[in-house]
Design a protein around this motif. Sequence first.
Motif, PDB file in Angstrom:
ATOM      1  N   VAL A 108      39.014  46.604  34.250  1.00 47.92           N
ATOM      2  CA  VAL A 108      39.818  44.890  34.715  1.00 47.92           C
ATOM      3  C   VAL A 108      39.536  45.947  36.834  1.00 47.92           C
ATOM      4  CG1 VAL A 108      41.360  44.980  36.117  1.00 47.92           C
ATOM      5  CG2 VAL A 108      42.134  46.299  33.696  1.00 47.92           C
ATOM      6  N   SER A 109      38.559  44.571  37.215  1.00 49.76           N
ATOM      7  CA  SER A 109      38.196  44.454  39.084  1.00 49.76           C
ATOM      8  C   SER A 109      39.508  43.785  40.426  1.00 49.76           C
ATOM      9  CB  SER A 109      37.204  43.580  38.218  1.00 49.76           C
ATOM     10  OG  SER A 109      37.233  42.325  38.309  1.00 49.76           O
ATOM     11  N   CYS A 110      38.937  44.130  40.914  1.00 56.64           N
ATOM     12  CA  CYS A 110      40.355  43.247  41.947  1.00 56.64           C
ATOM     13  C   CYS A 110      38.949  42.623  43.567  1.00 56.64           C
ATOM     14  CB  CYS A 110      41.239  43.989  42.003  1.00 56.64           C
ATOM     15  SG  CYS A 110      40.393  45.998  42.814  1.00 56.64           S
TER      16      CYS A 110
ATOM     17  N   ASN B 184      40.951  39.976  40.780  1.00 61.08           N
ATOM     18  CA  ASN B 184      39.279  39.595  39.532  1.00 61.08           C
ATOM     19  C   ASN B 184      39.742  39.563  38.296  1.00 61.08           C
ATOM     20  OD1 ASN B 184      38.240  39.376  42.324  1.00 61.08           O
ATOM     21  ND2 ASN B 184      36.746  40.589  41.854  1.00 61.08           N
ATOM     22  N   SER B 185      40.451  40.549  37.607  1.00 60.15           N
ATOM     23  CA  SER B 185      41.407  40.184  36.524  1.00 60.15           C
ATOM     24  C   SER B 185      42.041  39.688  36.193  1.00 60.15           C
ATOM     25  CB  SER B 185      41.860  42.107  36.154  1.00 60.15           C
ATOM     26  OG  SER B 185      43.147  42.193  37.679  1.00 60.15           O
ATOM     27  N   TYR B 186      42.909  39.118  37.090  1.00 60.27           N
ATOM     28  CA  TYR B 186      43.696  38.455  36.543  1.00 60.27           C
ATOM     29  C   TYR B 186      43.059  37.206  36.516  1.00 60.27           C
ATOM     30  CZ  TYR B 186      47.929  35.029  37.181  1.00 60.27           C
ATOM     31  OH  TYR B 186      49.419  34.538  37.681  1.00 60.27           O
TER      32      TYR B 186
ATOM     33  N   SER C  74      34.922  43.598  28.014  1.00 67.75           N
ATOM     34  CA  SER C  74      34.639  44.384  28.016  1.00 67.75           C
ATOM     35  C   SER C  74      34.976  45.416  26.106  1.00 67.75           C
ATOM     36  CB  SER C  74      36.581  44.934  27.602  1.00 67.75           C
ATOM     37  OG  SER C  74      37.190  44.273  26.776  1.00 67.75           O
TER      38      SER C  74
ATOM     39  N   ASN D   1      35.094  38.640  31.994  1.00 68.70           N
ATOM     40  CA  ASN D   1      35.830  39.451  31.183  1.00 68.70           C
ATOM     41  C   ASN D   1      35.503  40.624  30.313  1.00 68.70           C
ATOM     42  OD1 ASN D   1      38.136  40.875  33.177  1.00 68.70           O
ATOM     43  ND2 ASN D   1      39.476  40.179  31.402  1.00 68.70           N
TER      44      ASN D   1
ATOM     45  N   LEU E 275      44.410  42.293  28.693  1.00 70.86           N
ATOM     46  CA  LEU E 275      43.275  42.460  28.297  1.00 70.86           C
ATOM     47  C   LEU E 275      43.144  43.246  26.479  1.00 70.86           C
ATOM     48  CD1 LEU E 275      40.827  43.673  31.045  1.00 70.86           C
ATOM     49  CD2 LEU E 275      40.728  41.316  29.922  1.00 70.86           C
TER      50      LEU E 275
ATOM     51  N   GLU F 166      30.835  40.466  33.273  1.00 73.51           N
ATOM     52  CA  GLU F 166      31.614  40.191  34.185  1.00 73.51           C
ATOM     53  C   GLU F 166      32.331  38.880  34.462  1.00 73.51           C
ATOM     54  OE1 GLU F 166      30.523  43.151  37.711  1.00 73.51           O
ATOM     55  OE2 GLU F 166      30.505  44.888  36.357  1.00 73.51           O
TER      56      GLU F 166
ATOM     57  N   ARG G  95      45.631  45.152  32.394  1.00 72.04           N
ATOM     58  CA  ARG G  95      44.790  46.267  31.621  1.00 72.04           C
ATOM     59  C   ARG G  95      45.267  45.617  30.328  1.00 72.04           C
ATOM     60  NH1 ARG G  95      41.686  50.082  32.651  1.00 72.04           N
ATOM     61  NH2 ARG G  95      40.594  50.995  31.130  1.00 72.04           N
TER      62      ARG G  95
END
Length: 348
Positions: free
Chosen positions: A15-17, A197-199, A315, A313, A170, A310, A167
């Motif tokens: 997860v990123s932001c 960013n994850s959203y 994983s 997304n 995901l 990335e 998270r």
Amino acid sequence: MKKFWFSLLAVAAIVSCTAGNGPTTKFSGVLTSLEQAAPGDTVVLRVSGSKENVATATLDDNKLFTLDAEVQNEQFYTLYLNGRPFAEVVTDNADITFSFDAESKRIKVEGSRYNDILRGFSEKISPLVSTLYSAESEEEAEATYQELLQTIDNSIVENCQNPTSLRMLLEYKRYGGDEARSAELFELIDKKFEYLNSYQAIKRTSIGSDLIDLTLKNTEGEDVNLSEIVKSGKWVLVDFWATWCGPCRAEIPHLVEAYAKYADKGFEIYGVSFDRSGNEEGWKEFLVENNMTWINVWGTGSNGDWAAGEAYNVSSIPSNFLYSPEGKLVAKNLRGEDVDKILGEHIK
């Protein structure tokens, strides 16, 4: 039961932001039991998914580190040791400590209630995952699989007002959860997290979303633009994989068969390799040996990053995304004969 395979990528940042100003938080840890760590090694803090350093520290003679960083709460940050990620944390207006447990071989994070929530979530689903993969009958596997999805579903609903729900969603998607239900769960998550960013990544990879463009180098070192292939009127399967990934290799015969059947009818595969940097020649040999004659590109950076993954997304691998000639996402994470079946419905 819906068939799925997964192989975890060697990275903690899922997860990123976005970065930004905020309170100063102290990140400290002791890595005495971590064999890869040595006095003088560099510890770097970054916003998850970002390449920009937020703060840097050096391990002392006892493998201890401390760094103060101006961070935002409810955001995901990743700690790197000598350029490799080793822990991720969700900030929560409190100092955070890290330690390595030699027995479990895991990094322990303390000081963030959000990380406590994620740890509790992991403790809920881990036994179910273990049971799923050790099931002795199809009936047991199906029952466990449905329990796993429902457990994740319940956890998302319970935590939709905090960032851990992203998270969890995901994970729901990674385990092949129903796409319609995924969309419903996504709508439940507080819209205040839209800046993460994850959203945005979840939003961009929902069925019906527009193509996420990539430009990567093929086996000849030439840039290949994904959007140009789609614009040429083709159905394109963007396939993330690696030669070291067993589940990925298991899917190759199905892709070879589908490609042979539909390549002349407007189907292309854009295969993105996550092989380790330095294995380029081995990757090329593998492609020839396995008759992978579609477009193959290299997705791993010289420093081991995978920006392409990335962007989507990703994983875990194998992961794939099927786009129509109009550049719309039609299906994803297809397994076995699924590719042949869906193409058969659209390509006559």
